[in-house]
Enzyme design. Structure first.
Site, PDB file in Angstrom:
ATOM      1  N   CYS A   1       0.804  -1.237   0.000  1.00  0.00           N
ATOM      2  CA  CYS A   1       0.000   0.000   0.000  1.00  0.00           C
ATOM      3  C   CYS A   1       0.833   1.281   0.000  1.00  0.00           C
ATOM      4  CB  CYS A   1      -0.922  -0.003   1.216  1.00  0.00           C
ATOM      5  SG  CYS A   1      -2.094  -1.346   1.171  1.00  0.00           S
TER       6      CYS A   1
HETATM    7  N1  NAD Z   1      -2.688  -5.871   1.869  1.00  0.00           N
HETATM    8  C1  NAD Z   1      -3.119  -4.830   2.541  1.00  0.00           C
HETATM    9  O1  NAD Z   1      -2.710  -4.609   3.685  1.00  0.00           O
HETATM   10  C2  NAD Z   1      -4.156  -3.897   1.956  1.00  0.00           C
HETATM   11  C3  NAD Z   1      -4.817  -3.004   2.805  1.00  0.00           C
HETATM   12  C4  NAD Z   1      -5.781  -2.151   2.282  1.00  0.00           C
HETATM   13  C5  NAD Z   1      -6.038  -2.178   0.910  1.00  0.00           C
HETATM   14  N2  NAD Z   1      -5.379  -3.027   0.083  1.00  0.00           N
HETATM   15  C6  NAD Z   1      -5.724  -3.039  -1.340  1.00  0.00           C
HETATM   16  O2  NAD Z   1      -6.570  -4.155  -1.597  1.00  0.00           O
HETATM   17  C7  NAD Z   1      -6.329  -4.676  -2.913  1.00  0.00           C
HETATM   18  C8  NAD Z   1      -5.976  -6.149  -2.822  1.00  0.00           C
HETATM   19  O3  NAD Z   1      -4.770  -6.284  -2.097  1.00  0.00           O
HETATM   20  P1  NAD Z   1      -4.313  -7.654  -1.414  1.00  0.00           P
HETATM   21  O4  NAD Z   1      -3.176  -7.297  -0.512  1.00  0.00           O
HETATM   22  O5  NAD Z   1      -5.471  -8.373  -0.857  1.00  0.00           O
HETATM   23  O6  NAD Z   1      -3.777  -8.457  -2.696  1.00  0.00           O
HETATM   24  P2  NAD Z   1      -3.333 -10.001  -2.763  1.00  0.00           P
HETATM   25  O7  NAD Z   1      -2.301 -10.078  -3.832  1.00  0.00           O
HETATM   26  O8  NAD Z   1      -3.024 -10.507  -1.399  1.00  0.00           O
HETATM   27  O9  NAD Z   1      -4.652 -10.768  -3.241  1.00  0.00           O
HETATM   28  C9  NAD Z   1      -5.255 -10.542  -4.458  1.00  0.00           C
HETATM   29  C10 NAD Z   1      -5.925 -11.843  -4.916  1.00  0.00           C
HETATM   30  O10 NAD Z   1      -6.650 -11.523  -6.116  1.00  0.00           O
HETATM   31  C11 NAD Z   1      -6.518 -12.620  -7.007  1.00  0.00           C
HETATM   32  N3  NAD Z   1      -6.848 -12.145  -8.357  1.00  0.00           N
HETATM   33  C12 NAD Z   1      -6.092 -11.391  -9.188  1.00  0.00           C
HETATM   34  N4  NAD Z   1      -6.775 -11.127 -10.326  1.00  0.00           N
HETATM   35  C13 NAD Z   1      -7.982 -11.720 -10.206  1.00  0.00           C
HETATM   36  C14 NAD Z   1      -9.133 -11.804 -11.023  1.00  0.00           C
HETATM   37  N5  NAD Z   1      -9.169 -11.193 -12.201  1.00  0.00           N
HETATM   38  N6  NAD Z   1     -10.186 -12.506 -10.591  1.00  0.00           N
HETATM   39  C15 NAD Z   1     -10.160 -13.139  -9.396  1.00  0.00           C
HETATM   40  N7  NAD Z   1      -9.105 -13.086  -8.553  1.00  0.00           N
HETATM   41  C16 NAD Z   1      -8.044 -12.372  -8.943  1.00  0.00           C
HETATM   42  C17 NAD Z   1      -5.096 -13.095  -6.809  1.00  0.00           C
HETATM   43  O11 NAD Z   1      -4.929 -14.416  -7.247  1.00  0.00           O
HETATM   44  C18 NAD Z   1      -4.939 -12.941  -5.286  1.00  0.00           C
HETATM   45  O12 NAD Z   1      -5.291 -14.131  -4.598  1.00  0.00           O
HETATM   46  C19 NAD Z   1      -5.226  -3.813  -3.493  1.00  0.00           C
HETATM   47  O13 NAD Z   1      -5.798  -2.773  -4.234  1.00  0.00           O
HETATM   48  C20 NAD Z   1      -4.552  -3.225  -2.266  1.00  0.00           C
HETATM   49  O14 NAD Z   1      -3.923  -1.984  -2.540  1.00  0.00           O
HETATM   50  C21 NAD Z   1      -4.445  -3.914   0.588  1.00  0.00           C
END
Ligand code: NAD
Length: 427
Positions: free
Chosen positions: A260
């Site tokens: 992030c």
């Molecule tokens: N990790 C954090 O602490 C956090 C906190 C707040 C916001 N965010 C935001 O949340 C969003 C997700 O982050 P995350 O950390 O959970 O990511 P992540 O990489 O942990 O998980 C994303 C998941 O989405 C799946 N994916 C990708 N493309 C896909 C599709 N087309 N259809 C279905 N599944 C799909 C991937 O296989 C993966 O399992 C990002 O925008 C991030 O900036 C993350």
């Protein structure tokens, strides 16, 4: 109601669990990764903050399942999109995951469905990227289906603030979209904070992360200034933090990490460049924060120099490679930069991290080593990059021939040492 969550990562899986645990919703998790789907279906959690028991018991009760079959999005009354939003090689937003997820939703979109984007992104994405895709089959947002943006605020490793008790901001494309989105989340989130538009919700999330990036940039610059002045920056910060008002404590370190803080502000910079506006605070903070790994390597060079040793050919032990304490996430971790810089200068680098067994980057990989007495005697210098709670700091101070502490972890653990400038610790 059936709730579909697209993307079962750090954000999506906890959201699924929270919604399913409310008992009010049946949850289907969608992911393109077959291993992730099989794991959830067999009652296993791949997310550190969630236990196998939590996933397993919801599976047994039939409240949660996972699938790669996107056509099943048609079964859902509400769908949240929680896919990654990384930067491209040129550090521009990569919304290809959001586009792919939106195409999948559009292919099965049904009247009455609520679609919510949760991925962090630049203001305008919901209206400019999602809306046209979702409306491509003739259904109209705000009339035939509901469209919102509601940013995720999860803080991995935080035991106090969870998905349920962290207030959730939401903005709808129309008033009706916002109303439907708000009542949906109120089923399993304690406090839902309504804003007037999707853009306001999108900007809120980027403000929160930019606030952190800029303040960390400021305190990192104070660390560089204190170093030149020969002042212990940690002592200065602790003293400033005794002010009961008007000061908020941030701490310096080896650089920014995680999915992030180092990434999200650049989404806003990019958007503002399209509007002919330069985001000066973001750019300056990024420049300072991304320079911190070089500062750490300079400190290693300095401590070796005191021992009449060059960095080239030296043995360096890194303690902690995760981007923050007590987590196993290495995305954007500054450890990756520090290790590569040390290796470029000819150092032999090994690492120990109880949470990260393997570290890979383009063109290289390392495995976590056991923290033995032999490893300590091999190392000419030990560098604490992540202040994991279960490190034995007394042992580290006692056994390291030279020690750089980039997190003030030794003093934080209550161990009194002589600290030259706050970064180099001498026992
Ligand atoms: N990790 C954090 O602490 C956090 C906190 C707040 C916001 N965010 C935001 O949340 C969003 C997700 O982050 P995350 O950390 O959970 O990511 P992540 O990489 O942990 O998980 C994303 C998941 O989405 C799946 N994916 C990708 N493309 C896909 C599709 N087309 N259809 C279905 N599944 C799909 C991937 O296989 C993966 O399992 C990002 O925008 C991030 O900036 C993350």
């Amino acid at each position: 109601m059936t709730f579909g969550v697209i993307g079962l990562g750090y954000v999506g899986l906890p959201l699924c669990i929270e919604a399913a645990e409310s008992g009010a919703l049946k949850v289907i998790g969608f992911d393109v990764n077959k291993q992730v789907v099989e794991g959830v279906n067999s009652g296993c959690s791949h997310i550190q903050d969630l236990t196998d028991d939590q996933v397993g018991s919801l599976r047994k009760r039939g409240l949660i399942e996972a699938t790669c079959d996107m056509s099943r999005l048609a079964e859902c009354d509400a769908i949240s999109i929680c896919v990654p939003t990384p930067l491209s090689k040129t550090r521009d937003p990569d919304v290809s995951y959001i586009s792919a997820a939106s195409d999948a939703v559009a292919a099965t979109l049904c009247p009455g469905q609520l679609i919510v984007l949760e991925s962090t992104t630049y203001p305008g994405t919901t209206r400019e990227v999602l809306k046209p895709k979702l409306e491509s089959n003739g259904l109209v947002a705000g009339e035939d289906f509901y469209l919102c943006f509601s940013p995720e605020r999860i803080d991995p490793g935080n035991k106090t603030w969870t998905t349920r008790n962290t207030p959730k901001v939401i903005g709808g494309l129309t008033e009706a979209c916002g109303d439907v989105g708000q009542s949906f989340y109120e089923q399993f989130i304690d406090t839902v904070v309504r804003v007037s538009s999707v853009e306001a919700a999108e900007l809120t999330k980027i403000l929160e992360n930019t606030f952190r990036a800029v303040n960390i940039g400021l305190v990192n610059e104070i660390a560089l200034i204190a170093d030149r002045l020969g002042v212990d920056v940690w002592e200065t910060i602790e003293a400033a933090a005794t002010k009961p008002f008007g000061f908020m404590k941030f701490t310096p370190g080896p650089g920014l990490g995680g999915h992030c803080i180092p990434v999200d502000p650049h989404y806003l910079s990019w958007k503002m460049r399209t509007l002919n506006y330069k985001t000066r605070f973001i750019d300056l903070a990024s420049e300072i924060n991304s320079g911190m790994p070089f500062f750490v390597v300079d400190k290693v060079r300095e401590v070796l120099n005191c021992n009449r040793q060059p960095l080239n050919g030296s043995s360096i032990l890194i303690l902690g490679v995760a981007y923050k304490k007590d987590v196993n996430d290495v995305r954007e971790s500054p450890a990756l930069d520090v290790i590569q810089l040390l290796r470029q200068d000819g150092a032999d680098v090994r690492y120990h991290d109880p949470y990260v067994s393997k570290l890979s980057w383009e063109g290289g990989e390392l495995y976590s080593e056991k923290l033995t007495d032999e490893l300590f005697s091999w190392a000419d210098c030990v560098v604490i990059l992540t202040d994991h709670s279960d490190f034995d700091y007394a042992r580290i101070v006692a056994q390291a021939k030279a020690l750089i502490d980039t997190r003030n972890a030794v003093s934080g653990a209550g161990i009194v040492t002589e600290a030259k400038d706050g970064w180099i610790v001498t026992s």
